[in-house]
Design a protein around this motif. Sequence first.
Motif, PDB file in Angstrom:
ATOM      1  N   UNK A 238       0.813  -1.440  -0.069  1.00  0.00           N
ATOM      2  CA  UNK A 238      -0.084   0.018   0.042  1.00  0.00           C
ATOM      3  C   UNK A 238       0.851   1.184   0.090  1.00  0.00           C
ATOM      4  N   UNK A 239       2.122   1.124   0.470  1.00  0.00           N
ATOM      5  CA  UNK A 239       2.994   2.307   0.455  1.00  0.00           C
ATOM      6  C   UNK A 239       3.434   2.496  -0.931  1.00  0.00           C
ATOM      7  N   UNK A 240       3.652   1.501  -1.629  1.00  0.00           N
ATOM      8  CA  UNK A 240       4.236   1.685  -3.282  1.00  0.00           C
ATOM      9  C   UNK A 240       2.924   2.016  -3.999  1.00  0.00           C
ATOM     10  N   UNK A 241       1.796   1.500  -3.555  1.00  0.00           N
ATOM     11  CA  UNK A 241       0.637   1.879  -4.459  1.00  0.00           C
ATOM     12  C   UNK A 241       0.156   3.504  -4.195  1.00  0.00           C
ATOM     13  N   UNK A 242       0.614   3.646  -3.014  1.00  0.00           N
ATOM     14  CA  UNK A 242       0.207   5.105  -2.954  1.00  0.00           C
ATOM     15  C   UNK A 242       1.041   6.288  -3.602  1.00  0.00           C
ATOM     16  N   UNK A 243       2.453   5.876  -3.662  1.00  0.00           N
ATOM     17  CA  UNK A 243       3.179   6.492  -4.391  1.00  0.00           C
ATOM     18  C   UNK A 243       2.735   6.490  -6.000  1.00  0.00           C
ATOM     19  N   UNK A 244       2.275   5.164  -6.520  1.00  0.00           N
ATOM     20  CA  UNK A 244       1.969   5.104  -7.939  1.00  0.00           C
ATOM     21  C   UNK A 244       0.621   6.183  -8.287  1.00  0.00           C
ATOM     22  N   UNK A 245      -0.404   5.960  -7.142  1.00  0.00           N
ATOM     23  CA  UNK A 245      -1.463   6.876  -7.456  1.00  0.00           C
ATOM     24  C   UNK A 245      -1.146   8.441  -7.547  1.00  0.00           C
ATOM     25  N   UNK A 246      -0.088   8.700  -6.717  1.00  0.00           N
ATOM     26  CA  UNK A 246       0.181  10.294  -6.744  1.00  0.00           C
ATOM     27  C   UNK A 246       0.770  10.588  -8.225  1.00  0.00           C
ATOM     28  N   UNK A 247       1.159   9.750  -8.663  1.00  0.00           N
ATOM     29  CA  UNK A 247       1.863   9.973 -10.134  1.00  0.00           C
ATOM     30  C   UNK A 247       0.516   9.847 -11.118  1.00  0.00           C
ATOM     31  N   UNK A 248      -0.198   8.893 -10.969  1.00  0.00           N
ATOM     32  CA  UNK A 248      -1.242   8.519 -12.097  1.00  0.00           C
ATOM     33  C   UNK A 248      -2.406   7.843 -11.511  1.00  0.00           C
ATOM     34  N   UNK A 249      -3.186   8.310 -10.879  1.00  0.00           N
ATOM     35  CA  UNK A 249      -4.274   7.659 -10.067  1.00  0.00           C
ATOM     36  C   UNK A 249      -5.158   7.166 -11.007  1.00  0.00           C
ATOM     37  N   UNK A 250      -5.415   7.735 -12.126  1.00  0.00           N
ATOM     38  CA  UNK A 250      -6.412   7.116 -13.161  1.00  0.00           C
ATOM     39  C   UNK A 250      -5.923   5.629 -13.598  1.00  0.00           C
ATOM     40  N   UNK A 251      -4.629   5.389 -13.846  1.00  0.00           N
ATOM     41  CA  UNK A 251      -3.957   4.250 -13.999  1.00  0.00           C
ATOM     42  C   UNK A 251      -4.317   3.150 -12.872  1.00  0.00           C
ATOM     43  N   UNK A 252      -3.987   3.668 -11.942  1.00  0.00           N
ATOM     44  CA  UNK A 252      -4.033   2.888 -10.560  1.00  0.00           C
ATOM     45  C   UNK A 252      -5.715   2.309 -10.422  1.00  0.00           C
ATOM     46  N   UNK A 253      -6.612   3.242 -10.689  1.00  0.00           N
ATOM     47  CA  UNK A 253      -7.950   2.423 -10.765  1.00  0.00           C
ATOM     48  C   UNK A 253      -7.925   1.916 -12.017  1.00  0.00           C
ATOM     49  N   UNK A 254      -7.464   2.015 -13.125  1.00  0.00           N
ATOM     50  CA  UNK A 254      -7.646   0.775 -14.143  1.00  0.00           C
ATOM     51  C   UNK A 254      -6.959  -0.282 -13.995  1.00  0.00           C
ATOM     52  N   UNK A 255      -5.999  -0.440 -12.918  1.00  0.00           N
ATOM     53  CA  UNK A 255      -5.322  -1.679 -12.616  1.00  0.00           C
ATOM     54  C   UNK A 255      -4.937  -2.626 -13.615  1.00  0.00           C
ATOM     55  N   UNK A 256      -3.845  -2.028 -14.479  1.00  0.00           N
ATOM     56  CA  UNK A 256      -3.615  -3.064 -15.709  1.00  0.00           C
ATOM     57  C   UNK A 256      -2.866  -4.307 -15.464  1.00  0.00           C
ATOM     58  N   UNK A 257      -2.345  -4.294 -13.977  1.00  0.00           N
ATOM     59  CA  UNK A 257      -1.744  -5.450 -13.245  1.00  0.00           C
ATOM     60  C   UNK A 257      -2.716  -6.375 -12.976  1.00  0.00           C
ATOM     61  N   UNK A 258      -4.041  -6.249 -13.049  1.00  0.00           N
ATOM     62  CA  UNK A 258      -4.946  -7.236 -12.636  1.00  0.00           C
ATOM     63  C   UNK A 258      -5.409  -7.996 -13.737  1.00  0.00           C
TER      64      UNK A 258
END
Length: 228
Positions: free
Chosen positions: A53-73
């Motif tokens: 969740x720490x790394x995910x938070x940093x990723x969201x700060x950079x590109x939150x829309x891509x995090x919601x899209x979750x291309x790794x899932x």
Amino acid sequence: MTSFTNFYETWFEQLHHLVHQLVAAHRPPTTPDHNYDLEHLVNKVMSHYTEYYQVKSVAAESDVLSVFAAPWATTLERSLHWMAGWRPTTVFHLIYSESSILFESHIIDILRGLRTGDLGDLSPSQFRRVSELQCETVREENGITAEFSEWQDSASELMNVSANVSEKIGRLVSVLRKADDLRLRTIQRVVELLTPQQAVEFLIAAAELQFGVRAWGVNHDRQRENIQ
């Protein structure tokens, strides 16, 4: 998102190794040292989730829309997502399910007054605390869902040239962080109210559910690609 996708793949593989350690160590504790060993493994797993969740938070700060899209899932995993991840109240369904299954399997021993010490042997106090935590989690979930709905209602303003895009994206980052914070806190608080043996069983069950959903999702996506 490539960097986070790579991180997730490595993190997921490490989770497999940690669960193997949990399974290997899992047996009714017979000595204080064994309880200590179980606590150490539980802490390692919880640190692993915290790192995610720490790394995910940093990723969201950079590109939150891509995090919601979750291309790794996988497609299946994304279909089950609530705020770019699993729904926190899923934890309680898992606890009740595992407790019920183990209780039924040990019913004869329990009727004889024998204590198994596993998730099928939760005390009345533990059940009460789980129920209280579930109610708190439902309220927080509903609040985050409502906040996200408000954000969606105003999302059309992003098309407006004069819209403050940074502010609106910032609000979305805030919503995601609240959701992830609730996910992590829910696991932590459940683990805290369990004995080391019960915590190990819970973490194994939670990980196996995650592994199973991902495996089904990978298989489904491969079949769909072959059809196309």
